[in-house]
Design an enzyme around this catalytic site. Structure first.
Site, PDB file in Angstrom:
ATOM      1  N   HIS A  94       0.887  -1.135  -0.254  1.00 19.04           N
ATOM      2  CA  HIS A  94      -0.119   0.137   0.208  1.00 19.04           C
ATOM      3  C   HIS A  94       0.837   1.244  -0.077  1.00 19.04           C
ATOM      4  O   HIS A  94       1.616   1.352   0.607  1.00 19.04           O
ATOM      5  CB  HIS A  94      -0.855  -0.127   1.187  1.00 19.04           C
ATOM      6  CG  HIS A  94      -1.827   1.267   1.136  1.00 19.04           C
ATOM      7  ND1 HIS A  94      -2.805   1.220   0.264  1.00 19.04           N
ATOM      8  CD2 HIS A  94      -1.630   2.290   2.173  1.00 19.04           C
ATOM      9  CE1 HIS A  94      -3.536   2.496   0.450  1.00 19.04           C
ATOM     10  NE2 HIS A  94      -2.917   3.182   1.197  1.00 19.04           N
ATOM     11  N   SER A  95       0.476   2.116  -0.732  1.00 14.08           N
ATOM     12  CA  SER A  95       1.324   3.418  -0.984  1.00 14.08           C
ATOM     13  C   SER A  95       2.759   3.104  -1.253  1.00 14.08           C
ATOM     14  O   SER A  95       3.256   2.527  -2.221  1.00 14.08           O
ATOM     15  CB  SER A  95       1.078   4.285   0.233  1.00 14.08           C
ATOM     16  OG  SER A  95       1.386   5.708  -0.164  1.00 14.08           O
ATOM     17  N   MET A  96       3.647   3.557  -0.254  1.00 12.27           N
ATOM     18  CA  MET A  96       4.879   3.313  -0.553  1.00 12.27           C
ATOM     19  C   MET A  96       5.098   1.816  -0.525  1.00 12.27           C
ATOM     20  O   MET A  96       6.201   1.442  -1.488  1.00 12.27           O
ATOM     21  CB  MET A  96       5.639   3.682   0.652  1.00 12.27           C
ATOM     22  CG  MET A  96       7.161   3.181   0.700  1.00 12.27           C
ATOM     23  SD  MET A  96       8.097   3.863   2.372  1.00 12.27           S
ATOM     24  CE  MET A  96       9.608   2.946   2.315  1.00 12.27           C
TER      25      MET A  96
END
Length: 259
Positions: A94-96
């Protein structure tokens, strides 16, 4: 940055269903930790074993320097996972964590190790898209404003100077890793990719999520959820349904039915 690889138990936490049919390996967002996947793990079927990465700089690893390079972090994770390839697995970042998962899949492929059955890239624009992002260069107040924008941090934490000071060093390192990351030109993974995105995410548009299609040699799917950057938490039942559908073909029951 030279880092000792360390043990598997140092790098990964398994909350539930040890020894299940298929694994979901989870990589957290900037500032996130393994515990952020506890609710997801508990909600998944018992035939799914969740391994959540615990990266340096946070919680029990707070005295270790955090990584400032996505690719370097992925290489260490690949080394830790190299001798644990006894069953199918899916990567969820998720995200990074989506960038780390992407580089991890590339590293496993280069090593000749077992590739993931699927890469699930959540809440992050594709590596081939570009934005100028400089959160890691802001002062503490500027970083805190970014957290408020994403609405993934308890606002009371941001009013406590001691808590802000405690998280700021590794949070800034995480943002540096994300904001300085550049994928190799035309880099693609062999496994399919499913991109997940919130329809009101201020940091990833639907088109930017759809651009993950250019980074796989296999199938691509895009799932859009109502919500912002942290739809993964806010829409947990819907996310669990999607992940269960992805993981189901690798369960023992599904394999038995095909025999």
């Amino acid at each position: 940055m030279t880092v000792s690889t360390g043990s598997f138990d140092q790098w990964f936490t398994s909350f539930h269903h040890d020894g299940a049919d298929v694994r979901l390996i989870c990589l957290p967002h900037a500032g996130g930790s393994a515990s952020g996947f506890f609710r997801l793990s508990a909600a998944l079927p018992p035939w799914v074993e969740v391994w959540a990465a615990q990266c340096p700089g946070r919680q029990e690893r707070r005295r270790e320097p955090a990584f400032t390079d996505v690719r370097a972090l992925a290489e260490v994770l690949a080394e830790v996972l190299a001798d644990r390839q006894d069953r199918p697995y899916v990567l969820l970042g998720h995200s990074m964590g989506a960038l780390v998962a992407f580089e991890l899949a590339l590293s496993m492929w280069r090593r000749g190790a077992r590739s993931p059955e699927m890469l699930v890239a959540s809440g992050r624009r594709a590596p081939s898209t570009t934005r100028v992002e400089t959160v890691h260069r802001l002062d503490d107040a500027g970083v805190a404003n970014e957290l408020r924008l994403l609405n993934g941090t308890d606002p009371t934490w941001l009013q406590d100077p001691e808590l802000v000071e405690m998280i700021m060093s590794f949070l800034r390192a995480d943002y540096q890793a994300v904001e300085t990351y550049q994928a190799a030109p035309k880099s693609v993974v062999a496994c399919p990719i499913t991109a997940l995105v919130g329809d009101h995410d201020p940091r990833t548009t639907i088109d930017e999520a759809r651009a993950w299609q250019a980074h796989t040699m296999a199938e691509f799917d895009l799932r859009i959820f109502v919500g912002g950057h942290f739809f993964l938490e806010d829409r947990l039942p819907e996310v669990v349904n999607v992940l269960t559908d992805i993981l189901l073909p690798y369960s023992a029951a599904a394999q038995d039915s095909q025999a």
